[in-house]
Design a protein around this motif. Structure first.
Motif, mmCIF file in Angstrom:
data_model
loop_
_atom_site.group_PDB
_atom_site.id
_atom_site.type_symbol
_atom_site.label_atom_id
_atom_site.label_comp_id
_atom_site.label_asym_id
_atom_site.label_seq_id
_atom_site.Cartn_x
_atom_site.Cartn_y
_atom_site.Cartn_z
ATOM 1 N N ALA A 159 0.839 -1.204 0.000
ATOM 2 C CA ALA A 159 0.000 0.000 0.000
ATOM 3 C C ALA A 159 0.872 1.252 0.000
ATOM 4 C CB ALA A 159 -0.945 -0.012 1.197
ATOM 5 N N ASP B 223 -10.523 -4.035 5.176
ATOM 6 C CA ASP B 223 -9.882 -3.597 3.936
ATOM 7 C C ASP B 223 -10.394 -2.204 3.618
ATOM 8 O OD1 ASP B 223 -8.437 -5.954 3.480
ATOM 9 O OD2 ASP B 223 -10.190 -6.908 2.583
ATOM 10 N N ARG C 297 -10.185 0.923 0.631
ATOM 11 C CA ARG C 297 -9.811 1.311 -0.731
ATOM 12 C C ARG C 297 -9.639 2.827 -0.755
ATOM 13 N NH1 ARG C 297 -11.341 -0.599 -6.620
ATOM 14 N NH2 ARG C 297 -9.872 -2.141 -5.892
ATOM 15 N N ASP D 138 -9.417 5.740 -2.954
ATOM 16 C CA ASP D 138 -9.819 5.882 -4.350
ATOM 17 C C ASP D 138 -10.280 7.277 -4.739
ATOM 18 O OD1 ASP D 138 -12.106 5.724 -2.814
ATOM 19 O OD2 ASP D 138 -13.001 4.079 -3.947
ATOM 20 N N PRO E 239 -10.497 7.351 1.234
ATOM 21 C CA PRO E 239 -11.515 6.430 0.718
ATOM 22 C C PRO E 239 -12.804 7.188 0.400
ATOM 23 C CG PRO E 239 -11.375 6.239 3.098
ATOM 24 C CD PRO E 239 -10.321 7.217 2.682
ATOM 25 N N ALA F 107 -6.964 3.516 -7.776
ATOM 26 C CA ALA F 107 -7.284 3.049 -6.424
ATOM 27 C C ALA F 107 -6.132 2.251 -5.820
ATOM 28 C CB ALA F 107 -8.548 2.208 -6.441
ATOM 29 N N THR F 108 -5.963 2.435 -4.514
ATOM 30 C CA THR F 108 -4.994 1.672 -3.734
ATOM 31 C C THR F 108 -5.760 0.863 -2.704
ATOM 32 O OG1 THR F 108 -3.281 3.379 -3.967
ATOM 33 C CG2 THR F 108 -3.052 1.852 -2.117
ATOM 34 N N ASP F 109 -5.590 -0.443 -2.710
ATOM 35 C CA ASP F 109 -6.226 -1.289 -1.701
ATOM 36 C C ASP F 109 -5.269 -1.446 -0.535
ATOM 37 O OD1 ASP F 109 -8.676 -1.755 -3.035
ATOM 38 O OD2 ASP F 109 -7.651 -3.155 -4.367
ATOM 39 N N TRP F 110 -5.785 -1.230 0.662
ATOM 40 C CA TRP F 110 -4.979 -1.213 1.870
ATOM 41 C C TRP F 110 -5.611 -2.145 2.899
ATOM 42 C CZ3 TRP F 110 -3.643 4.112 4.508
ATOM 43 C CH2 TRP F 110 -2.922 3.897 5.696
ATOM 44 N N PRO F 111 -5.025 -3.320 3.139
ATOM 45 C CA PRO F 111 -5.529 -4.187 4.206
ATOM 46 C C PRO F 111 -5.073 -3.627 5.559
ATOM 47 C CG PRO F 111 -3.655 -5.212 3.118
ATOM 48 C CD PRO F 111 -3.908 -3.906 2.414
#
Length: 165
Positions: free
Chosen positions: A11, A67, A69, A71, A86, A136-140
């Motif tokens: 991320a 999770d 996102r 975005d 987000p 978009a960046t997905d960030w857990p």
């Protein structure tokens, strides 16, 4: 001191790439990749003797991992900051902030009066930003941290895992 979400390496790299792309049109100062984060609660100056109290408050937080996102981007013209956030704030994120704020207030910590706005600062001193395009960046999100800021450097002084979902 402040509580924050600290991105994992994937991320962080994705957020940094986005910041680099946005910098080309905004002429701002890039936030270094190692400093990218989302502030949950800003505390300011806190006596060393109270850090253990902050750790107990954080340990008592019972929120699930989630999770997120990232975005969308935006620009605060007054502060000249380009940020990412987000579009849809995960309910677990709102619960995490609410739990921290409640514990801190109960312990007598003074918090900022302004409403919390989830964001990651990508650029400072930005002029002429073009923030309409953002991949978009997905960030857990599996944990949160307590961070000390001193002379422009950040140091994580505590980390707490969120419950597995």
């Amino acid at each position: 001191l402040f509580f924050a979400l600290w991105p994992d390496e994937a991320a962080r790299a994705a957020l940094h790439e986005q910041a680099l792309a946005l910098k080309a049109g905004a002429c701002g100062r890039l936030t270094r990749a190692a400093k990218l984060h989302m502030t949950l609660v800003f505390l300011g100056d806190v006596a060393r003797a109270r850090v253990a109290e902050l750790e107990r408050i954080a340990q008592a937080v019972a929120t699930n991992a989630f999770d997120m996102r990232i975005d969308r981007t935006g620009y605060w013209s007054r502060q000249q900051i380009v940020w990412a956030a987000p579009q849809v704030v995960p309910s677990a994120l709102s619960q995490l902030v609410a739990a921290l704020e409640a514990g801190l207030r109960a312990a007598g910590f003074q918090l900022e009066d302004r409403a919390w706005q989830p964001h990651i600062t990508l650029l400072r001193d930005a002029r002429r930003p073009s923030v309409s395009k953002y991949a978009a960046t997905d960030w857990p999100v599996n944990d949160f941290v307590l961070v000390e800021s001193a002379r422009g450097a950040y140091r994580v002084i505590g980390r707490w895992n969120l419950a597995a979902t």
